[in-house]
Design a protein around this motif. Structure first.
Motif, short mmCIF file in Angstrom:
data_model
loop_
_atom_site.label_atom_id
_atom_site.label_comp_id
_atom_site.label_asym_id
_atom_site.label_seq_id
_atom_site.Cartn_x
_atom_site.Cartn_y
_atom_site.Cartn_z
N UNK A 113 0.84 -1.20 0.00
CA UNK A 113 0.00 0.00 0.00
C UNK A 113 0.87 1.25 0.00
N UNK A 114 1.92 1.25 0.85
CA UNK A 114 2.81 2.40 0.91
C UNK A 114 3.60 2.56 -0.39
N UNK A 115 3.96 1.44 -1.00
CA UNK A 115 4.75 1.50 -2.23
C UNK A 115 3.92 1.96 -3.42
N UNK A 116 2.76 1.35 -3.62
CA UNK A 116 1.94 1.68 -4.80
C UNK A 116 1.25 3.04 -4.69
N UNK A 117 1.11 3.54 -3.49
CA UNK A 117 0.56 4.89 -3.34
C UNK A 117 1.58 5.94 -3.74
N UNK A 170 -1.45 2.28 6.81
CA UNK A 170 -2.20 3.51 7.14
C UNK A 170 -1.53 4.75 6.56
N UNK A 171 -0.22 4.99 6.81
CA UNK A 171 0.41 6.16 6.17
C UNK A 171 0.39 6.09 4.64
N UNK A 172 0.51 4.89 4.10
CA UNK A 172 0.47 4.73 2.66
C UNK A 172 -0.87 5.15 2.08
N UNK A 173 -1.94 4.75 2.77
CA UNK A 173 -3.28 5.14 2.30
C UNK A 173 -3.50 6.64 2.44
#
Length: 528
Positions: free
Chosen positions: A116-120, A332-335
């Motif tokens: 999530x953090x990477x793809x965001x 959470x930070x990624x989102x």
């Protein structure tokens, strides 16, 4: 002397060193794919166990009488799998071996959050902000440091940071290969070091735990067991990597001439952060602080809900749930970042990010299937215990104990890494032998694993078997056309030597001089 003269002078055809590297590359290329290698190992164990069982190969069991699993005759016998009972054991446990392999679930769960953090775009933006925001005086150490912490997000450092570092050095009038080398040293040479517990920690600890249970069936090894040592190692590798870059590698490369490039570099873009990316990073940073505060609330107070029943941190649900917290800490930070910059607008985007991450893990899952069978076969045959007892006896006979034992172990792991570039593949092969062996000599699995990680990391940057080596070579040839593999390895060799020597000395001081644990609740010595 110009860098082109230097490169010609170190042509693979003209030096003994590069001929040696060519030999290493040739021998490494003779090895089959790691998955095929594990399949071959499985067949080899079946055949070898049949032969050893026929001749009743055995050793004296060092465990006291009455110990769990100790045979009545006080011997450890090799068990043959090349018979009806062995076939039944294999076919009835094939699936159980796979799904019960400790690193499988932990790595997949951790990767879901990192995805999530990477793809965001959070991790990429954070890396760019860190490197490009550094002062000219601190840029080298920042590049190496950024490379180390990028390991939390698997291939991010290789794909984003290394090309970025080369461009950054070029824009500052420095040799781009020095920037590439500094970033490569941090990403790959400092692979095991990190400020945070990442995906590699549960991967290795699961294999270590399985190996340790050959001697002590109740022994557990958590993902956090090397955190103290690896946290400190992060700063050591960053400082050492910067020193090697500025005092050895960059002076040797000389002044860069754009005519050496294979293409026009005038369009090099540093990919500076946009205003919306900066806003996303600030809000993601606030999310990190909030998540950290919530996690601290569960463990810092004496009555924290995730402390153990005895009110201690050691053995607490918090430490046993590190993988779940890795997921939350990145997800959470990624989102939040994705929501701000527009890369994650709905729940569908989050799901797609996690799905893409899982699809990229296909090769790893196949590798785990065969590795899990190999580890299970090794355990069933008692080969691990027989080798461990025999090897421990040999080490005691020759008097190789203490620091010298670990220095030899680190060197051996570094050498094996030249041929088997995957950290998990190498540890899955070697852990069942060396963890029980060194436990019998008196050292805890946590300490053994920390030593392994030094050897595994320090030779990543000089082996063509490393999966991203071709990518690094491609980036390098953009700046120096016709650059050979021997030249790239020769450029990275000073890092490998300094990391190997310095990191081993740090391990010696940490463990044997200061007597510090390598991680929370980690023992240095093993007592049955």
């Amino acid at each position: 002397m110009s860098s082109s003269d230097s490169i010609r002078q170190h042509s693979p055809k003209k030096t003994l060193f590069t001929r040696f590297l060519d030999t290493v590359e040739y021998l490494g290329n003779l090895l089959p794919h790691p998955i095929t290698l594990f399949a071959i190992f499985c067949v080899a164990i079946l055949v070898t166990s049949g032969i050893a069982g026929y001749f009743d190969v055995s050793v004296v069991d060092p465990r006291p009488e009455g110990a769990k699993g100790r045979a009545a005759d006080g011997m450890i016998h090799v068990v043959s799998l090349l018979n009806a009972e062995g076939l039944q054991l294999i076919v009835t446990n094939l699936v159980k071996n796979f799904v019960g392999f400790a690193p499988l679930g932990t790595v997949l769960v951790a990767m879901l959050g990192v995805a999530i953090a990477e793809h965001s775009g959070l991790l990429s933006a954070a890396m760019r902000g860190l490197v490009m925001g550094a002062s000219k005086r601190m840029v080298t150490v920042t590049v190496v440091f950024a490379g180390i912490i990028s390991n939390t997000a698997s291939e991010l450092g290789y794909v984003v940071l290394i090309p970025l570092a080369a461009m950054l050095f070029h824009s500052l009038g420095r040799h781009p290969l020095a920037g590439l080398a500094a970033a490569f040293a941090g990403v790959s040479g400092g692979y095991s070091a990190n400020l945070l517990i990442g995906t590699v920690d549960p991967l290795l600890s699961g294999i270590t735990e399985t190996a340790a249970q050959m001697i002590d069936p109740t022994y557990t090894v958590g993902p956090e067991v090397n955190w103290y040592f690896m946290f400190v190692s992060t700063f050591f590798i960053a400082i050492t990597g910067a020193f090697v870059t500025e005092k050895i590698v960059e002076p040797k490369l000389g002044k860069y001439n754009d005519e050496e490039a294979a293409e026009d570099l005038s369009q090099d873009s540093m990919g500076k952060l946009t205003d919306i990316e900066k806003k996303g990073l600030k809000l993601a940073g606030l999310a990190v602080l909030l998540v950290s505060a919530l996690l601290a609330w569960t463990i810092v107070p004496a009555d924290g809900v995730l402390r153990s029943d005895a009110g201690t941190v050691a053995g607490s649900p918090f430490l046993k749930s590190i993988v779940a917290f890795i997921f939350v800490f990145f997800a959470i930070p990624g989102f939040v970042y994705g929501k701000v910059v527009g890369t994650m607008k709905t729940d569908r985007d989050v799901i797609d990010a996690m799905a893409k991450s899982m699809s990229s893990m296909g090769m790893y899952i196949v590798l785990v299937f065969f590795a899990a069978q190999f580890v299970a076969f090794f355990k069933w045959t008692n080969f691990g215990q027989v080798f461990a007892v025999a090897g421990a006896g040999f080490l005691q006979e020759i008097g190789l104990t203490g620091p010298m034992l670990f220095f030899a172990f680190i060197l051996m792991c570094g050498f094996i890494n030249l041929m088997i570039g995957s950290a998990s593949a190498q540890w899955a092969v070697t852990a069942p032998i060396f963890v029980p062996m060194l436990m019998l000599v008196g050292y805890a699995p946590e300490t053994i694993q920390a030593a392994y990680r030094i050897g595994d990391s320090t030779t990543n940057i000089i082996t063509p078997m490393m999966s991203y080596f071709g990518l690094i070579l491609a980036v390098a040839t953009r700046y120096v056309k016709n650059l050979g593999i021997g030249t790239l390895i020769a450029t990275m060799l000073p890092y490998s030597i300094c990391f190997m020597v310095g990191w081993s000395l740090l391990f010696y001081i940490w463990v044997f001089v200061l007597g510090l644990p390598v991680g929370p609740g980690a023992a240095t010595y093993y007592t049955p």
